[in-house]
Design an enzyme around this catalytic site. Sequence first.
Site, short mmCIF file in Angstrom:
data_model
loop_
_atom_site.label_atom_id
_atom_site.label_comp_id
_atom_site.label_asym_id
_atom_site.label_seq_id
_atom_site.Cartn_x
_atom_site.Cartn_y
_atom_site.Cartn_z
N GLU A 57 -12.84 1.24 12.85
CA GLU A 57 -14.10 1.13 12.28
C GLU A 57 -14.55 -0.45 12.87
O GLU A 57 -15.64 -0.61 12.88
CB GLU A 57 -13.64 0.71 10.95
CG GLU A 57 -14.05 2.37 10.51
CD GLU A 57 -14.88 2.96 9.81
OE1 GLU A 57 -16.30 2.56 9.88
OE2 GLU A 57 -15.17 3.82 10.22
N GLY A 112 1.01 -1.13 -0.11
CA GLY A 112 0.01 0.02 -0.11
C GLY A 112 0.51 1.34 -0.17
O GLY A 112 0.56 2.68 0.81
N ARG A 147 -15.96 12.36 14.32
CA ARG A 147 -14.53 10.62 14.06
C ARG A 147 -13.23 11.01 15.50
O ARG A 147 -13.52 12.79 15.82
CB ARG A 147 -14.12 11.25 12.73
CG ARG A 147 -15.00 10.10 11.97
CD ARG A 147 -15.99 8.99 11.93
NE ARG A 147 -16.49 8.44 11.06
CZ ARG A 147 -17.46 7.76 11.01
NH1 ARG A 147 -18.19 8.51 12.08
NH2 ARG A 147 -18.24 7.12 10.38
N TYR A 155 -16.26 -4.03 5.77
CA TYR A 155 -15.23 -3.09 5.78
C TYR A 155 -14.67 -3.11 7.43
O TYR A 155 -13.19 -4.13 7.46
CB TYR A 155 -14.75 -1.60 5.26
CG TYR A 155 -13.78 -0.90 5.90
CD1 TYR A 155 -12.48 -1.02 5.34
CD2 TYR A 155 -13.44 -0.50 6.94
CE1 TYR A 155 -10.72 -0.48 4.88
CE2 TYR A 155 -12.55 0.03 7.80
CZ TYR A 155 -11.36 -0.48 6.94
OH TYR A 155 -9.95 0.80 7.24
N SER A 171 -8.44 -0.74 12.68
CA SER A 171 -9.31 0.70 12.26
C SER A 171 -10.13 0.36 13.19
O SER A 171 -10.71 -0.55 13.43
CB SER A 171 -9.10 0.39 11.04
OG SER A 171 -10.68 1.03 10.75
N HIS A 204 -6.91 9.21 10.61
CA HIS A 204 -6.38 10.13 10.55
C HIS A 204 -6.60 10.53 8.72
O HIS A 204 -6.85 9.61 7.86
CB HIS A 204 -4.72 9.67 10.88
CG HIS A 204 -4.65 8.31 10.32
ND1 HIS A 204 -5.63 7.25 10.53
CD2 HIS A 204 -4.21 8.19 8.79
CE1 HIS A 204 -4.24 6.52 10.08
NE2 HIS A 204 -3.69 7.31 9.05
N THR A 236 1.33 3.10 -2.40
CA THR A 236 0.93 4.18 -3.17
C THR A 236 -0.15 4.43 -2.83
O THR A 236 -0.08 5.67 -2.87
CB THR A 236 0.57 3.74 -4.29
OG1 THR A 236 -0.66 2.43 -4.35
CG2 THR A 236 1.38 3.09 -5.35
N LYS A 296 -11.60 -6.00 8.26
CA LYS A 296 -10.16 -5.71 9.67
C LYS A 296 -10.58 -6.32 10.98
O LYS A 296 -9.62 -6.60 11.54
CB LYS A 296 -10.51 -3.91 10.03
CG LYS A 296 -10.47 -2.83 8.63
CD LYS A 296 -8.74 -2.72 8.14
CE LYS A 296 -8.15 -2.16 7.82
NZ LYS A 296 -7.38 -2.37 6.85
N THR A 310 -12.69 14.49 5.11
CA THR A 310 -12.07 15.77 5.60
C THR A 310 -11.73 16.83 4.46
O THR A 310 -11.31 17.59 4.42
CB THR A 310 -10.68 15.43 6.36
OG1 THR A 310 -11.70 14.72 7.95
CG2 THR A 310 -10.34 16.79 7.66
#
Length: 320
Positions: A128, A11, A218, A150, A126, A180, A13, A154, A191
Site C-alpha cells: 500500500e 500482533g 491486487r 494506512y 506493505s 496475502h 493474535t 506504513k 478475499t
Amino acid sequence: MGRPKVALITGITGQDGSYLADFLLDQGYEVIGMVRRSSTVNFDRIRHIQDRITIAQGDLLDQMSIVDILREHRPHEVYNLAAQSFVPTSWKQPVLTGEFTALGVTRMLEAVRIVDPEIRFYQASSSEMFGKVKQTPQNEDTPFHPRSPYGVAKVYGHYITVNYRESYGLFACSGILFNHTSPRQGLEFFTPKITHGAVQIKRGQASKLYLGNLDARRDLGYTPDYVRAMWLMLQQDHPDDYVVASGETHSVREVCQLAFGQLGLNWEDYVVVDPQFLRPADVDLLVGDASKARRVLGWEPTLNFEALIHLMVQANLKAA
Ligand code: NAP
C-alpha cells in the site's frame, strides 16, 4: 544444550502472527506473543498453540510495556506485525492508525535499541506504500506514493526502520509484502469476504454479496509462504529490505468468478457493488517484483492464484 532461539511476535493474535508462530515453533523457537489487553480473550487464531507459546501483555501505544517485555524475555528476533491493518478504517481513525502503525514502530525500535541492539528486527511493511504507482511492477527501489492514512503510516514505519539500521547499526529489515490471504484472514478483507460470501449463498444463508470496486487489481499470495519470507530476512548476513509478492495481478472480479465458479454459481447473479465499500482514493495496479527475495533469500511461493482461491473456498465449506 544452549538456549533455544527466542522470538517475540507483536500482533500474534492476527493472521500473519498466528502463521508465523506456527512456523517458528516448527523451527524449534521459543515464541513470545505480545498481546494487548481486551475485555474478552481474542485467541481464536492461536488456540491450537496456546500451550506452546508465552503470552506477554503489552501495547504499541505504551513504550514501557514493550521495554519490559524485551527485558524479561530477551528475544533474539522481534517481528513487528501489530498494526491497525485495515485500509478503510484508516480514513475513519487516521490519528489512531498513525499511533499504532507509524509511531508504534518507533516505540518498538527504541525498545530494541535500549534493551539489546543485537536483536534482529522485522517490520511489516506493505505494498500500500506504492499506492499511486510510479512504475510497474514495483520493486525495492520504486518510489512511494501512499493513497490512504494506512499507507502513509506504513511509509513512516518503513523509513524509521531503515533509519534505525543506518543510524544505530541495528539488524532491522523491512518486508514490503503484497496482499496475502488465508482461511485465518479477517472477513472484512476482500478475499475471505468473497469466498465466505459465495459459500453462504451456496448454502442458502445469504442471497447477495456487497462489494466495492470490482476492477481493483491486487497481487495476492498465501500467508504461510509470506511469513516464511519474514523469517528468511532475519537469517541473512546483512539486514536489508525485500519485496515479497506473487508477481501476478488479479481483479476483485476474477476472485468472484473463480470462487462462485468453483461452487457452480454465476457470480453476476449475486454480487452487488455498494458505494459504501468504495475507497475515497484507490491504489493503482499493484504488482510486485520479488526477484530480489527469490535471488537472495531463495524464497518461492508454493500456491498460485487458482490454488489459493480453491483452498479458501474449501476451508469455508469445511467450516460451514
Ligand atoms: P491483522 O490480522 O489485522 O492483525 C493485526 C494484529 O495487530 C492483531 O494481533 C492486533 O491485536 C494487533 N494490534 C493492533 N493494534 C495493537 C496495539 N496497539 N498493540 C498491540 N497489538 C496491536 O493483520 P495481518 O493481516 O496479520 O497483518 C500483519 C501485519 O502485516 C500488519 O502490520 C499489516 O498491516 C501488515 N501487512 C499485511 C498484509 C496483508 O495482506 N495481510 C500485507 C502487507 C502488510 P488484536 O487481536 O488485539 O486486535
